[in-house]
Design an enzyme around this catalytic site. Structure first.
Site, PDB file in Angstrom:
ATOM      1  N   PHE A 804       3.801  -3.968  -6.222  1.00 26.68           N
ATOM      2  CA  PHE A 804       3.991  -2.772  -4.838  1.00 26.68           C
ATOM      3  C   PHE A 804       3.220  -1.660  -5.962  1.00 26.68           C
ATOM      4  O   PHE A 804       3.440  -1.388  -6.996  1.00 26.68           O
ATOM      5  CB  PHE A 804       5.309  -2.396  -4.737  1.00 26.68           C
ATOM      6  N   HIS A 805       2.337  -0.787  -4.885  1.00 24.43           N
ATOM      7  CA  HIS A 805       2.018   0.533  -5.427  1.00 24.43           C
ATOM      8  C   HIS A 805       2.166   1.568  -4.444  1.00 24.43           C
ATOM      9  O   HIS A 805       1.871   1.443  -3.480  1.00 24.43           O
ATOM     10  CB  HIS A 805       0.439   0.333  -5.185  1.00 24.43           C
ATOM     11  N   SER A 806       3.047   2.620  -4.824  1.00 23.37           N
ATOM     12  CA  SER A 806       3.507   3.399  -3.911  1.00 23.37           C
ATOM     13  C   SER A 806       2.589   4.763  -3.891  1.00 23.37           C
ATOM     14  O   SER A 806       1.595   4.612  -4.518  1.00 23.37           O
ATOM     15  CB  SER A 806       4.971   4.034  -4.421  1.00 23.37           C
TER      16      SER A 806
END
Length: 976
Positions: A804-806
């Site tokens: 995941f990349h916020s």
């Protein structure tokens, strides 16, 4: 003239057909004998494959039958040795039958037959167990040579109608079998369908039988031959007129008949090769410009000012001045040579100066090609040849990237340390320019040399701009549109190795225009291109990829007509403004994803559909301006005043050779799906997260090789890669995960495709990926946040991983919504789970408490590590035994985090060993926390002393500092 036959005593005389019969019987005996022997002695063993055995699989493949088992292998090799004699005789007699004075094709076919026979011996007597690499080389070479052998024999077939009938039948069976053969192989290898390999085996055996039968037809041709052995030997040549000769005699005035020549000229062949290599250099330079520009906004986190050099492509505007136009055309060789600065740029270490050299090279190349087309406008045949060379150059560039895992080996970001072939590429480019520019028309295309221009020059410029953009954006890499339609596991569409199909579609478009120019309707091609654009934009899997193939084929076929129309107007208008339109489209194409960093970005946010619509409208403008679009086929045939250049035939031959090369590359790159974790015996899993900064290191070199070395040295089994979507013009239309997955032996999920408007997240795993889902988390204001949720088969246990990349720091509401979305996703997973992420938060503060705690069910890998902001590893349902933060060195701008050696809380048999080191070992002593495994902590053998320069353990701090010449580790934290 055939030599005179002198009298002599006849020793032996027999019909030539017995050579064919001997070859056929011996070849069938080899395969059938091995099959019967294997079925009788080792039935259950030879039907077993890596996934299934009897009764799911109940018939053996050819390779399993003739492989390493005794005595099947010996039976096969024995009869193949017997076959070799008749085989060489068959090739020789076929040459005698078809050879004629001044005819090169029979020599080529005979040479191919000889080469094919030798390679057959190679893969027969060198098995994959003996030497897997050479076995594959011989096998691939044999399969590739089968195509020209089959087609050549068909072309050279004499007036023997019966033989021609059977050859067509068996050739059709051979090529027709390849489709189901490939389908069922994919069902077995990729989808692991029980019983698929048995069906594949039947088609494989059928292919063998058809192959032998095709050569058996020579018995009909050799009936009129008598092989005589005398005391004094002589030779004879057949005099039958070839079917191909008769066809060419009838159709010599038609386009197709004029394409192919019956004699070979090295001069013309080298000219064609030089033209195509020049086209390859153009596309290599053009595709590198955006890549070296991208380095600067990447480090500035916004516009840097260097982006202005994208306008280097509008150099054809200079051709608006008659004096400059004349000067450029009369000195076209020097202009082409000046573009070599772009290839020399790799010698410069400074990114700024390298950008400057590439900019000048691209400017010169655009100017040179535009001037060349304009200068040739009075000679349509030569103009079409130049355009064909330019388009085939794009295919050559795409194949080079296919072979080098989406990097072009002559790009300025390549060097001899990361796989570049810069010196060779530069040397060949100079030779190609010197040869290609010998015969450029120097009349500068004045009005006395050409007919009156028709149509609007602005519309023609719009069409050219759309053409340049479409070819660069979608066709400069064979995997770009494959990633557009990729949706994760299980595999339901094409994979990167299927890029050969995209390349084949591109080649088909060019071949159609060269061979059947009157039959190719420009308006129909536009409609099919639009249909393809709609499908690839709106659909996934094979449906979307069908659209990609339609687009690739028809866009390439339109190139000749659009450029031929444009040259009849002023070059400054058509090509200068055309490249300006191309630049606007390039910027818009980047704006759709970089909207958070550029002025006016929100207007274009996530509108790839607008980009595709605009491309089709631009092409439509060019078609409307082209006279060919409004002329009937009958009128085209009447008004055509030229036949295609003889050199065109060599373009077709080179194109066919490039396509065969692509097939060989695809075969070698096809995934084996038999990957093994680093510590299989100990049942150890090592997970990591790394932001790879679009695979450009701090000094603007391609970093895939260095990234691979770190992952290999740290023995990481599962790793999430962020900032990994490179399939855009400004990033070179690359995909680093292809190289990493194939070299490291890992399954790969490329993540959300380039049409999903993210910066990318990817997953590499030594463990099979059973299922994966792509998520785009809520991002009402800022950049989109991609995530991959995958289920792995880790030593027989299902383990979930999330990459995941916020969103960015400037958008707190986006990050809050994303934390809630992800917390629910992780909480709802019933399986052990590892989160490898980029969270943009401080430990124990703000959104951190949503990601960690009861709401998500997740634990932090090290709550005491306060010095974090971006990268975090969280987990649940597993035991962890080590955690390391490793310096990025100069590879990226972000460290790599490793959660070392994770096991299930429920599996008592998973003994966990960290990493090996002779110099230091620490014993974990944290029995109060059941999620911490009691293990010995060691480091990988890559950090043993030696070769490590130094290892120092700071007692009581949990910090181990290492200095490695391999990856320059600064500091490692060991969780005890």
């Amino acid at each position: 003239m055939a030599p005179k036959i002198r009298d002599g005593d006849v020793v032996v005389a027999f019909s030539g057909k017995w050579v064919s019969w001997a070859h056929t019987v011996a070849a069938y005996a080899a395969f059938v004998g091995a099959l019967l022997t294997g079925l009788y002695l080792h039935y259950h063993k030879i039907v077993q494959n890596e996934y299934f055995g009897y009764p799911q699989e109940w018939f053996p493949s050819v390779s399993a039958t003739i492989g390493d088992r005794y005595p099947e292998r010996s039976v096969f090799q024995f009869f193949i040795a017997i076959t070799s004699g008749p085989r060489f005789a068959l090739v020789f007699l076929w040459y005698i039958l078809t050879a004629r004075p001044n005819s090169v094709l029979p020599k080529f076919v005979a040479g191919t037959g000889l080469f094919r026979t030798i390679t057959c011996g190679g893969w027969t007597y060198i098995t994959s167990t003996d030497d897997h690499g050479w076995h594959d080389i011989f096998m691939v070479s044999y399969l590739i040579a089968t195509v020209p052998w089959t087609l050549g024999c068909l072309t050279l077939t004499s007036s023997n109608a019966k033989a021609l009938k059977y050859r067509k039948f068996f050739a059709g069976c051979i090529f027709g079998t390849l489709v189901p053969l490939t389908y069922f192989f994919l069902q077995h290898k990729v989808h692991k369908v029980a019983g698929a390999y048995t069906i594949y085996a039947f088609f494989e055996w059928a292919l063998v039988l058809f192959d032998v039968s095709f050569d058996a037809v020579t018995a009909l041709d050799f009936e009129n031959f008598e092989v005589i052995v005398k005391d004094i030997k002589g030779a004879s040549r057949g005099n039958n007129q070839l079917v191909a000769d008769a066809i060419l005699e009838k159709e010599k005035d038609k386009a197709l008949g004029g394409v192919f020549v019956q004699y070979f000229s090295w001069d013309e062949a080298l000219d064609a090769a030089a033209d195509i290599y020049n086209g390859y250099v153009f596309w290599s330079l053009l595709t590198s410009l955006g890549l070296v520009i991208w380095y600067f906004p990447l480090w500035h986190m916004g516009l840097s000012g260097h982006e202005v050099v994208v306008m280097a492509t509008v150099s054809p505007l200079l051709l608006g001045l008659a004096s400059i136009r004349s000067l450029v055309i009369q000195n076209i060789r020097l202009v082409h040579l000046s573009s070599m600065t772009g290839l020399l740029a790799y010698l410069v270490r400074s990114p700024e100066y390298r950008l400057l050299l590439v900019t000048f090279g691209v400017s010169s190349s655009c100017l040179a090609w535009s001037a060349t087309w304009y200068a040739e406008r009075s000679q349509p045949a030569r103009l079409e040849a130049r355009i064909s060379a330019w388009t085939i150059g794009l295919i050559a560039s795409s194949i080079a990237k296919f072979a080098f895992w989406t990097n072009n080996p002559i790009w300025p970001i390549m060097n001899n340390r990361n796989g570049g072939w810069n010196k060779l590429g530069l040397a060949v480019a100079i030779l190609a320019i010197l040869r290609s520019t010998r015969r450029v028309n120097s009349s500068h295309g004045g009005p006395n040399n050409v007919g009156r221009s028709t149509g609007s020059p602005i519309l023609a410029a719009l069409g050219v701009g759309g053409l340049f953009f479409g070819m660069h954006c979608l066709l400069s890499d064979s995997s770009t549109m494959i990633l557009w339609v990729w949706e994760g596991f299980p595999v339901r569409g094409p994979i990167a190795a299927n890029g050969v199909i995209t390349i084949a579609a591109m080649g088909l478009g060019i071949a159609m225009k060269i061979l059947f120019r009157e039959a190719v309707s420009l308006r129909l091609s536009l409609c099919l291109t639009a249909t393809g654009a709609f499908l690839v934009t709106n659909y996934s899997h094979w449906t979307g990829y069908l659209g990609a193939l339609l687009l690739a084929c028809n866009l390439m076929s339109m190139s000749t007509s659009l450029i031929s129309s444009a040259v009849h107007h002023g070059p400054a208008t058509t090509f200068g403004i055309g490249f300006l339109i191309y630049n606007i489209m390039v910027l818009a194409h980047v704006w759709v994803v970089a909207y958070a960093f550029v002025p006016g970005g929100p207007i274009m946010r996530e509108h790839t559909d607008w980009i595709m619509i605009a491309t089709i409208l631009l092409l439509s403008a060019g078609v409307y301006a082209s006279p060919q679009a409004w002329t009937t086929t009958k009128n085209i045939q009447k008004s055509r005043s030229h036949n295609p250049s003889r050199k065109t035939s060599y373009y077709v031959y080179i194109l066919a050779s490039l396509e065969l090369l692509a097939v060989a590359i695809s075969y070698l790159r096809f995934p084996t799906n038999d990957y093994i974790p680093y510590h299989k015996e100990e049942k150890v899993l090592t997970a990591g997260i790394w932001t790879i900064h679009f695979s450009l290191d701090n000094d603007m070199w391609s970093s895939e090789h260095r990234v691979r070395d770190v992952i290999k040295e740290l023995e990481i089994d599962v790793i999430g890669l962020l900032e990994s979507d490179l399939q855009r013009i400004f990033m070179g239309n690359r995909d680093s995960t292809q190289y990493l997955a194939e070299d490291l032996g890992m399954y790969v999920d490329y993540g959300p495709g380039p049409n999903k408007h993210t910066w990318g997240s990817a997953l590499l795993s030594k463990f099979p990926i059973l299922n994966s889902t792509h998520h785009l988390l809520p991002s009402p204001v800022g950049e989109l946040a991609p995530a991959i949720h995958a289920t792995l088969d880790a030593y027989g246990e299902l383990v979930d991983v999330v990459v995941f990349h916020s969103g960015q720091e400037e958008d707190p509401e986006d990050r809050r919504l994303q934390s809630e979305y992800l917390a629910k996703l992780m909480h709802d997973s019933p399986r052990p789970l590892i989160l490898m992420s980029y969270l943009v938060t401080k430990p124990l503060e703000g959104n951190y408490n949503t990601y960690v705690g009861e709401r998500s069910g997740m634990r932090d890998i090290d709550p005491s590590d306060w010095d974090r902001w971006c990268e975090y590893i969280l987990y649940k349902g597993i035991k962890r035994s080590g955690y390391a933060r490793i310096s990025r060195s100069t590879i990226t701008d972000t460290e790599i985090q490793v959660n070392s050696r994770i096991s299930s809380e429920n599996d008592e048999d998973m003994l966990i060993r960290i990493v090996r080191s002779r110099s230091a070992s620490l014993l974990s002593d944290n029995q109060k926390d059941p999620t911490i495994a009691s293990v010995k902590i060691k480091w990988p053998k890559a950090f043993d002393s030696p070769p490590c320069l130094g290892v120092r353990v700071f007692e009581g701090t949990g910090i181990m500092c290492l200095m490695s010449p391999g990856i320059s580790i600064e500091c490692t934290r060991i969780e005890q």
